[in-house]
Design a protein around this motif. Structure first.
Motif, PDB file in Angstrom:
ATOM      1  N   GLU A 125      47.721 -32.883  14.331  1.00  0.00           N
ATOM      2  CA  GLU A 125      48.771 -33.583  13.600  1.00  0.00           C
ATOM      3  C   GLU A 125      49.993 -32.709  13.348  1.00  0.00           C
ATOM      4  O   GLU A 125      50.991 -33.191  12.786  1.00  0.00           O
ATOM      5  N   SER A 185      43.760 -37.206  25.416  1.00  0.00           N
ATOM      6  CA  SER A 185      42.777 -36.977  24.358  1.00  0.00           C
ATOM      7  C   SER A 185      41.633 -37.965  24.518  1.00  0.00           C
ATOM      8  O   SER A 185      41.802 -39.051  25.083  1.00  0.00           O
ATOM      9  N   THR A 222      41.321 -39.543  17.865  1.00  0.00           N
ATOM     10  CA  THR A 222      42.217 -40.220  16.921  1.00  0.00           C
ATOM     11  C   THR A 222      41.487 -40.907  15.791  1.00  0.00           C
ATOM     12  O   THR A 222      41.971 -40.939  14.660  1.00  0.00           O
ATOM     13  N   TRP A 223      40.312 -41.468  16.073  1.00  0.00           N
ATOM     14  CA  TRP A 223      39.597 -42.267  15.082  1.00  0.00           C
ATOM     15  C   TRP A 223      39.247 -41.475  13.830  1.00  0.00           C
ATOM     16  O   TRP A 223      39.132 -42.037  12.740  1.00  0.00           O
ATOM     17  N   PRO A 255      46.572 -40.364  11.709  1.00  0.00           N
ATOM     18  CA  PRO A 255      46.750 -40.577  13.150  1.00  0.00           C
ATOM     19  C   PRO A 255      48.172 -40.929  13.535  1.00  0.00           C
ATOM     20  O   PRO A 255      48.596 -40.658  14.666  1.00  0.00           O
ATOM     21  N   ALA A 258      49.843 -37.736  14.191  1.00  0.00           N
ATOM     22  CA  ALA A 258      49.388 -37.180  15.460  1.00  0.00           C
ATOM     23  C   ALA A 258      50.144 -37.817  16.620  1.00  0.00           C
ATOM     24  O   ALA A 258      50.661 -37.114  17.499  1.00  0.00           O
ATOM     25  N   TYR A 259      50.240 -39.129  16.616  1.00  0.00           N
ATOM     26  CA  TYR A 259      50.957 -39.810  17.693  1.00  0.00           C
ATOM     27  C   TYR A 259      52.424 -39.380  17.731  1.00  0.00           C
ATOM     28  O   TYR A 259      53.009 -39.223  18.811  1.00  0.00           O
ATOM     29  N   TRP A 297      52.453 -35.935  19.336  1.00  0.00           N
ATOM     30  CA  TRP A 297      52.169 -35.988  20.770  1.00  0.00           C
ATOM     31  C   TRP A 297      53.363 -36.527  21.539  1.00  0.00           C
ATOM     32  O   TRP A 297      53.664 -36.058  22.639  1.00  0.00           O
ATOM     33  N   ASN A 330      45.175 -41.808  25.850  1.00  0.00           N
ATOM     34  CA  ASN A 330      44.235 -41.630  24.746  1.00  0.00           C
ATOM     35  C   ASN A 330      43.031 -42.543  24.928  1.00  0.00           C
ATOM     36  O   ASN A 330      43.154 -43.774  24.904  1.00  0.00           O
ATOM     37  N   ASP A 370      39.578 -43.827  23.367  1.00  0.00           N
ATOM     38  CA  ASP A 370      38.960 -43.888  22.050  1.00  0.00           C
ATOM     39  C   ASP A 370      38.240 -45.224  21.900  1.00  0.00           C
ATOM     40  O   ASP A 370      38.162 -46.008  22.840  1.00  0.00           O
ATOM     41  N   ASP A 430      47.249 -48.906  17.848  1.00  0.00           N
ATOM     42  CA  ASP A 430      47.793 -47.825  18.663  1.00  0.00           C
ATOM     43  C   ASP A 430      49.040 -48.276  19.416  1.00  0.00           C
ATOM     44  O   ASP A 430      50.035 -47.548  19.480  1.00  0.00           O
TER      45      ASP A 430
END
Length: 261
Positions: free
Chosen positions: A113, A127, A131-132, A137, A140-141, A144, A156, A158, A219
């Protein structure tokens, strides 16, 4: 590295304890058909985005490398790989699993993050199953996306892993998966893989935001808000999962979120 967020600290402690066992899971993937399935999948995704560039020309960041499975495959494909993880014990496992490739991969201890890289540093960010369980999150996005070059791609992988903690229908489906695994006599990867740590992970999952949010819709919305052209492949699990995984995780199919900058 200091983790100031209590959930991040719990995550770090949890995955430190899980590192040896989780590394065994990755080593099994490396030793079975899973290696080729994932190799083909990653190669296809990168080639789709960069059809006119050799993979050896790509700078790729793997976020949450764990015991190094993706980092190893990416390096074998020829990519220049930087692989980060919050947990030092995981990075140690990753370096051991990478063997002779370890010196060719840049492994770094870092918070997903809060990346320390310059803007537009990487052609691709990838990744899996990270993320979960992040406390933020959305941050983090954003990070990224920040380090992704214009024209780059975010990949990603997930799933809605702990939705059953908040939804009765999801709980019923999760219970069916447990019965199905037992009836077919297979190793239940959703429970047995975590062993004595299962209750700890459930407690963390109750406190992170994405356990109770429908994905990948969330997402896609997040990536769109960051200016990425986003789409989801909700059948990617068919390309990469083993029969055992398909049975164990039937109610929580893996999806792929792609974001193009």
């Amino acid at each position: 590295m200091v983790c100031r967020d209590p959930i991040l600290e719990e995550n770090k402690n949890y995955w430190t304890d899980r590192a040896p066992g989780y590394s065994e899971v990755n080593r099994l993937e490396l030793a079975t058909a899973q290696r080729q399935r994932w190799n083909d999948c990653i190669c296809e995704e990168l080639t789709r985005r960069f059809p006119d560039r050799p993979l050896a020309d790509l700078q790729v960041l793997e976020v949450g490398t764990g015991p190094g499975f993706f980092a190893i495959l990416l390096r074998e494909l020829g990519c220049a790989v930087t692989a980060i993880d919050l947990t030092r014990a995981m990075l140690a496992e990753a370096k051991e699993n990478a063997g002779s490739l370890a010196d060719e991969i840049c492994f770094m201890e870092m918070n997903a993050e809060a990346l320390s890289f310059a803007d537009e540093r990487f052609d691709a960010v990838i990744s899996r199953n990270l993320t979960w369980n992040l406390p933020h999150p959305d941050r983090a996005y954003a990070e990224w996306t920040r380090v992704l070059k214009k024209g780059g791609v975010l990949l990603n992988f997930d799933a809605n892993w702990y939705a059953y903690l908040f939804d009765e229908d999801a709980q019923a489906a999760w219970d069916r998966d447990r019965r199905s695994s037992a009836e077919r006599g297979i190793r239940d990867q959703n429970v047995e893989a975590e062993g004595e740590h299962f209750d700890v992970m459930e407690e963390i999952a109750r406190r992170v935001p994405l356990s109770k949010i429908a994905r990948p819709a969330w997402d896609l919305q997040q990536l769109a808000s960051l200016g990425l052209k986003a789409e989801a492949d909700e059948t990617v699990w068919k390309r990469v999962w083993s029969e055992e995984e398909t049975i164990s995780f039937a109610s929580t199919p893996m999806f792929l979120v792609r974001g193009r900058k």
